[in-house]
Motif scaffolding. Structure first.
Motif, mmCIF file in Angstrom:
data_model
loop_
_atom_site.group_PDB
_atom_site.id
_atom_site.type_symbol
_atom_site.label_atom_id
_atom_site.label_comp_id
_atom_site.label_asym_id
_atom_site.label_seq_id
_atom_site.Cartn_x
_atom_site.Cartn_y
_atom_site.Cartn_z
ATOM 1 N N GLY A 76 -6.000 30.161 -12.078
ATOM 2 C CA GLY A 76 -5.082 30.782 -12.645
ATOM 3 C C GLY A 76 -3.636 30.423 -12.485
ATOM 4 O O GLY A 76 -2.745 31.124 -13.140
ATOM 5 N N ARG A 77 -3.344 29.537 -11.602
ATOM 6 C CA ARG A 77 -1.868 29.408 -11.215
ATOM 7 C C ARG A 77 -1.415 28.586 -12.296
ATOM 8 O O ARG A 77 -1.924 27.897 -13.092
ATOM 9 N N GLU A 78 0.063 28.646 -12.466
ATOM 10 C CA GLU A 78 0.868 28.127 -13.129
ATOM 11 C C GLU A 78 1.727 26.926 -12.406
ATOM 12 O O GLU A 78 2.596 26.191 -13.068
ATOM 13 N N LEU A 79 1.568 26.772 -11.087
ATOM 14 C CA LEU A 79 2.211 25.827 -10.272
ATOM 15 C C LEU A 79 1.418 24.834 -9.465
ATOM 16 O O LEU A 79 0.014 25.233 -9.308
ATOM 17 N N ASP A 80 1.666 23.791 -9.450
ATOM 18 C CA ASP A 80 1.185 22.825 -8.346
ATOM 19 C C ASP A 80 1.965 22.561 -7.076
ATOM 20 O O ASP A 80 3.109 22.335 -7.315
ATOM 21 N N ALA A 81 1.444 22.502 -6.096
ATOM 22 C CA ALA A 81 1.958 22.202 -4.795
ATOM 23 C C ALA A 81 1.125 21.365 -4.062
ATOM 24 O O ALA A 81 -0.014 21.383 -3.931
ATOM 25 N N ASN A 82 1.743 20.319 -3.166
ATOM 26 C CA ASN A 82 1.266 19.281 -2.102
ATOM 27 C C ASN A 82 2.038 19.448 -0.996
ATOM 28 O O ASN A 82 2.925 19.236 -1.078
ATOM 29 N N TYR A 83 1.138 19.487 0.177
ATOM 30 C CA TYR A 83 1.818 19.135 1.347
ATOM 31 C C TYR A 83 1.326 17.734 1.806
ATOM 32 O O TYR A 83 0.148 17.603 2.099
ATOM 33 N N VAL A 84 2.107 16.940 2.154
ATOM 34 C CA VAL A 84 1.840 15.386 2.164
ATOM 35 C C VAL A 84 2.496 14.846 3.496
ATOM 36 O O VAL A 84 3.649 15.091 3.733
ATOM 37 N N ARG A 85 1.717 14.142 4.138
ATOM 38 C CA ARG A 85 1.996 13.361 5.328
ATOM 39 C C ARG A 85 1.964 11.652 5.046
ATOM 40 O O ARG A 85 0.860 11.266 4.629
ATOM 41 N N LEU A 86 3.121 11.089 5.084
ATOM 42 C CA LEU A 86 3.387 9.701 5.339
ATOM 43 C C LEU A 86 3.359 9.164 6.608
ATOM 44 O O LEU A 86 4.271 9.704 7.446
#
Length: 166
Positions: free
Chosen positions: A33-43
């Motif tokens: 039901g969210r309207e956002l996407d978020a990602n925690y990324v490590r390079l």
């Protein structure tokens, strides 16, 4: 019915519990039901996300640890350091490169609509057509399902996940 706020992740804890060589998306927003996407990324140090363009979504990129550079489509270079907040407007071309200590960042954008499988339109073949279209399965991110514009992707431009070796 009202939704209830909740803590979804403590990023310091996620980073501390990740294996030292773990790369790509360490966490992503997955609540229904969210309207956002978020990602925690490590390079990894020196790793890169190749030049790409997001045509439909603005993205906010927040650097959490490490550093690097963001190359813009017009040849500009933006330095990335902890607490740097960068707006990546839709249609902008960009590429990321982690510095010598690596780069961890959080991206936030409006949620993409889910992929839908529909029937192909029926049309008569033309004389110019020839053969089958190339298989594009190797260009689909195994983590988020996004199709890469890069013909030989190493990392997903949306979530940072490493593509399998070919």
């Amino acid at each position: 019915m009202n939704a209830t706020p909740q803590v979804l992740a403590v990023l310091d804890d996620l980073l501390a519990s990740a294996a030292p060589d773990e790369r790509g998306a360490l966490w992503h927003l997955a609540e229904r039901g969210r309207e956002l996407d978020a990602n925690y990324v490590r390079l990894a140090p020196g790793a890169a996300v190749g030049e790409h363009q997001e045509d439909t979504l603005d993205v906010l990129l927040l650097v959490l640890t490490g550093g690097g550079r963001l190359r813009t489509g017009d040849g500009g270079i933006l330095d990335l350091a902890p607490t740097t907040v960068t707006w990546l407007p839709r249609t902008s071309r960009r590429a990321l490169e982690a510095g010598p200590e690596g780069l961890t960042y959080l991206t936030v954008h409006r949620r993409r609509p889910g992929l839908a499988i529909t029937s192909a339109p029926v049309r008569a073949p033309t004389a110019q057509e020839g053969g089958e279209a190339p298989c594009m399965l190797g260009l689909v991110c195994p983590e988020c399902g996004r199709l890469s514009a890069d013909r030989a992707p190493r990392f997903c431009s949306a979530c940072g996940e490493r593509f399998p070796e070919r």
